[in-house]
Scaffold this motif. Structure first.
Motif, PDB file in Angstrom:
ATOM      1  N   ARG A  39      15.662   5.805   3.520  1.00  0.00           N
ATOM      2  CA  ARG A  39      16.098   7.308   2.974  1.00  0.00           C
ATOM      3  C   ARG A  39      15.801   7.182   1.541  1.00  0.00           C
ATOM      4  N   THR A  40      16.303   6.203   0.959  1.00  0.00           N
ATOM      5  CA  THR A  40      16.256   5.882  -0.425  1.00  0.00           C
ATOM      6  C   THR A  40      14.727   5.413  -0.933  1.00  0.00           C
ATOM      7  N   LEU A  41      14.215   4.626  -0.165  1.00  0.00           N
ATOM      8  CA  LEU A  41      12.972   4.475  -0.295  1.00  0.00           C
ATOM      9  C   LEU A  41      12.026   5.463  -0.271  1.00  0.00           C
ATOM     10  N   ALA A  42      12.207   6.570   0.725  1.00  0.00           N
ATOM     11  CA  ALA A  42      11.459   7.600   0.724  1.00  0.00           C
ATOM     12  C   ALA A  42      11.716   8.439  -0.395  1.00  0.00           C
ATOM     13  N   ARG A  43      12.664   8.403  -0.896  1.00  0.00           N
ATOM     14  CA  ARG A  43      12.887   9.478  -2.013  1.00  0.00           C
ATOM     15  C   ARG A  43      12.168   8.824  -3.531  1.00  0.00           C
ATOM     16  N   ARG A  44      12.250   7.172  -3.496  1.00  0.00           N
ATOM     17  CA  ARG A  44      11.565   6.800  -4.694  1.00  0.00           C
ATOM     18  C   ARG A  44      10.291   6.900  -4.298  1.00  0.00           C
ATOM     19  N   LEU A  45       9.410   6.842  -3.323  1.00  0.00           N
ATOM     20  CA  LEU A  45       8.226   7.045  -3.283  1.00  0.00           C
ATOM     21  C   LEU A  45       7.632   8.428  -3.554  1.00  0.00           C
ATOM     22  N   ARG A  46       8.646   9.372  -3.171  1.00  0.00           N
ATOM     23  CA  ARG A  46       8.474  10.735  -3.374  1.00  0.00           C
ATOM     24  C   ARG A  46       8.359  11.144  -4.757  1.00  0.00           C
ATOM     25  N   ASP A  50       0.935  -1.179  -0.050  1.00  0.00           N
ATOM     26  CA  ASP A  50      -0.130   0.142  -0.012  1.00  0.00           C
ATOM     27  C   ASP A  50       0.810   1.333  -0.128  1.00  0.00           C
ATOM     28  N   LEU A  51       2.367   1.042  -0.061  1.00  0.00           N
ATOM     29  CA  LEU A  51       2.990   2.168  -0.064  1.00  0.00           C
ATOM     30  C   LEU A  51       2.832   3.152  -1.294  1.00  0.00           C
ATOM     31  N   GLY A  52       2.886   4.437  -1.047  1.00  0.00           N
ATOM     32  CA  GLY A  52       2.962   5.205  -2.368  1.00  0.00           C
ATOM     33  C   GLY A  52       3.407   6.693  -2.208  1.00  0.00           C
ATOM     34  N   ALA A  78       6.607  10.663   3.632  1.00  0.00           N
ATOM     35  CA  ALA A  78       7.027  11.514   4.638  1.00  0.00           C
ATOM     36  C   ALA A  78       7.147  10.437   5.822  1.00  0.00           C
ATOM     37  N   LEU A  79       6.244   9.660   5.901  1.00  0.00           N
ATOM     38  CA  LEU A  79       6.223   8.530   7.119  1.00  0.00           C
ATOM     39  C   LEU A  79       7.466   7.757   7.028  1.00  0.00           C
ATOM     40  N   VAL A  80       7.858   7.487   5.737  1.00  0.00           N
ATOM     41  CA  VAL A  80       8.945   6.231   5.657  1.00  0.00           C
ATOM     42  C   VAL A  80      10.335   7.161   5.877  1.00  0.00           C
ATOM     43  N   LEU A  81      10.402   8.569   5.521  1.00  0.00           N
ATOM     44  CA  LEU A  81      11.400   9.325   5.864  1.00  0.00           C
ATOM     45  C   LEU A  81      11.508   9.416   7.535  1.00  0.00           C
TER      46      LEU A  81
END
Length: 164
Positions: A123-130, A41-43, A48-51
């Protein structure tokens, strides 16, 4: 107290760090949001939550580094999805000295010792989601022009680092 509290290493109002049920190292924690959130469900809305979860994991790594001097730690999202659907990251000591050696298999060495192609920094995952990218679901292919054509990061048989 409830039976689950014995598995809690630390918790904040937004995240919790749990002891791994079958640890792969002397230090192995799972870091997850306190609310239920399935990995699929991540998108963009969860970037911001992942960051923030990355910051929480980094704080825990700093504290654990002080408690276990000399132990290198890695943290991130294991790209090979296990049986747990809840979004969670791992904090794992790179000694990979599991309390029960039978719990440590080749795939765990690949997951935790192969770098960001298998354990994606949060942090990389957060950038990818953003950026609107999907959550990777398996080891990432090498970048164009990168050396090495093997899909396996350890082409030769693995040997125990303690007993050979």
């Amino acid at each position: 107290r409830g039976g689950l509290s014995r598995f809690v290493f630390h918790q904040s109002s937004e995240f919790c760090a749990l002891y791994a049920g079958a640890p792969k190292s002397a230090v192995h924690l799972l870091v997850a949001p306190a609310r239920l959130l399935a990995r699929e469900d991540l998108g963009f809305g969860e970037a911001a939550l992942v960051l923030r979860m990355a910051c929480y994991a980094e704080h825990l790594c700093a504290e654990l580094g002080a408690a276990f001097p000399g132990l290198r730690l890695a943290s991130g999202l294991r790209l090979r999805q296990g049986s747990v659907r809840q979004l969670h990251g791992h904090i794992v000591g790179l000694d990979l000295a599991a309390p029960r050696p039978e719990d440590l298999q080749r795939r765990h060495f690949e997951d935790f010792a192969s770098g960001p192609s298998h354990l994606l920094p949060l942090r990389t995952l957060a950038r990818r989601l953003r950026a609107g990218a999907a959550v990777p679901t398996g080891p990432e292919a090498p970048a164009p022009g990168a050396s090495g054509g093997s899909q396996r990061p350890f082409p030769s048989p693995l040997v125990c680092h303690r007993c050979g």
